[in-house]
Scaffold this active site. Sequence first.
Site, PDB file in Angstrom:
ATOM      1  N   ASP A 214       0.827  -1.200   0.000  1.00 46.49           N
ATOM      2  CA  ASP A 214       0.000   0.000   0.000  1.00 46.49           C
ATOM      3  C   ASP A 214       0.869   1.262   0.000  1.00 46.49           C
ATOM      4  OD1 ASP A 214      -2.775   1.150   0.461  1.00 46.49           O
ATOM      5  OD2 ASP A 214      -1.763   1.945   2.247  1.00 46.49           O
ATOM      6  N   GLU A 278       1.365  -0.157  -4.789  1.00 49.80           N
ATOM      7  CA  GLU A 278       0.384   0.856  -5.163  1.00 49.80           C
ATOM      8  C   GLU A 278       1.146   2.153  -5.432  1.00 49.80           C
ATOM      9  OE1 GLU A 278      -3.683   2.934  -3.407  1.00 49.80           O
ATOM     10  OE2 GLU A 278      -2.021   2.476  -2.066  1.00 49.80           O
TER      11      GLU A 278
END
Length: 586
Positions: A214, A278
């Site tokens: 993330d 990400e």
Amino acid sequence: MYKSTKTPNHKHLWWKEAVFYQIYPASFKDSNADGWGDIPGLISKLPYVRSLGVDVVWLSPMYESPQADMGYDISNYEAVYAPYGTIEDVDELVKACHDLGMKFMLDLVINHTSDQHAWFNESRSSKTNPKRDWYIWRPARYDEKGERIPPTNWRSYFAGNTWTWDETTQEYYLHIYSPSQPDLNWENPECRKAVYASAMHFWLARGIDGFRVDTVNKYSKDTSFPDAPITDPTTWIQAAPQFWCNGPRVHEFIKEMKTTVLDHYHTFDGGPIVTVGELSMAPNPLTVLEYVSAARGELDMVFQFDMVGLGQGKHFDGKYDFLPWELSTLESIVEKWQTFIDDTDSWTTVFSENHDSGRSVSRWGSDDPLWRDKSAKMLTLMQIAQSGTLFLYQGQEIGMVNAPKDWPIEEYKDIEAQNLYKEAIERGDQDRIQRLVHGLQLMGRDNARLPMQWDGSANAGFSAAEKTWMRVHDLYREINVEKQEADAHSVLQFWKKMLRLRKEYSDVFIYGRFELLSERDENLFVFRKIGEGKRNAVACLNFSQNVRMLGSYGSVVENMKVLVSTYGEGLGRELKPFEGRIYVDQ
């Protein structure tokens, strides 16, 4: 338009050919009638997931969390959010995936923690606490009136300033997201070691096969903390991603993560651990190559968000000011991220949905009942024929669509939607409110978080609870797994067939070289795939509700045969509304 006559020559690896399936735990399957999806429920549906042709299950955050941002605010990396289950349930899930021949991947959320994490409780307790420097603290500034103001004017993702005042120690702490998500200080080596131990070693030792990383390009900040330039004169808070995204030490941190942690583990069948980052706000391919070049040894691949961001407005506060898009823009985005891997040792991803975006049928196709299934199948072909690793999001395989437009804003649960709506109300700008609501209806994160539609029974078979954590879509009786399993011509059955076809033609679809043929065409998206051997393919996609002639593209496919058509046939020189067709060499 980039063109190359070279034969593609990418190294073959398991994660390049795998199909990944993202599961949002709150919304997948509830086993105990409390209205929340859970891990036992997920386990019960693994045979279904495997039947799709999936190779890797990716589970969004299931860690202990106050759920301010649906689990992306973690209060304990080594525990599971109680409504989802227990650590033992996760162990069972990992084993069940492996027993079915699938690998298992977790979300790695380590740019920030919850403000309820034990580390942050210590950090905020005093300026002399050993963990004080594990988060980013700064003293106040004072304006010309002598009033306290934050250290910078940076705007948060979720509205408001990125700094929150803490009374205990009389300083501000930094949070790129909400005040309940304080950013970790990656400049501190002890903090990094603790992150590696708690968030990575702990789960890798339990047998997981990889991480979706993330916010991977946000670990390194500009530690001089300058004010952002004024780009929005209506407010003193300004967008400032240039100061906390792709920072000066980010590559150093990612390499350290790989060499000190990831390189010491393997998948259950002996392969390398997989990572997909990400990577938001990285529109330059040269920037992205620095993260995914195999020689650099950082990440295997990343999600780049140009396509998902298509139609979004400018600035953080204007994100949901919808901007009408043209097909030629979408084509150029696909071309950009298909060709950036050419003649490199890098790799790319193929996706059109995730937990942070609207449903692809509602955004790129049409969710009108007349065209819903047809456009879903056409979009399936668009993805199937692209090079890279394919990622599916739960419900995409049955053509789930956005929430109904007549749902009131109160049905939207996402912290981003709630905060932006509150901000718009406080400004009293009715036009802004209308633009925001329209944008959320089309692009808001809640659209992807509606419960999975399993059948036509109460709550779509997701839960036996009287009330679910989020409202089930009104169309669940029309769009559900059970109904489509029984229909040979359904979106679900089409996805299954296409995933098999993608692997059968992996030399063309997965590893082939992309060439855009339909530059500046606002109705047809046509591209060629040059295979590793002698086999080539051409994809013809009609993005309109009208019949479109192949025209000059007809000569391109003249000596080719139709491999598949979304209408079940591919004869003639015209494409039916929302028809997709793939040709291959005879």
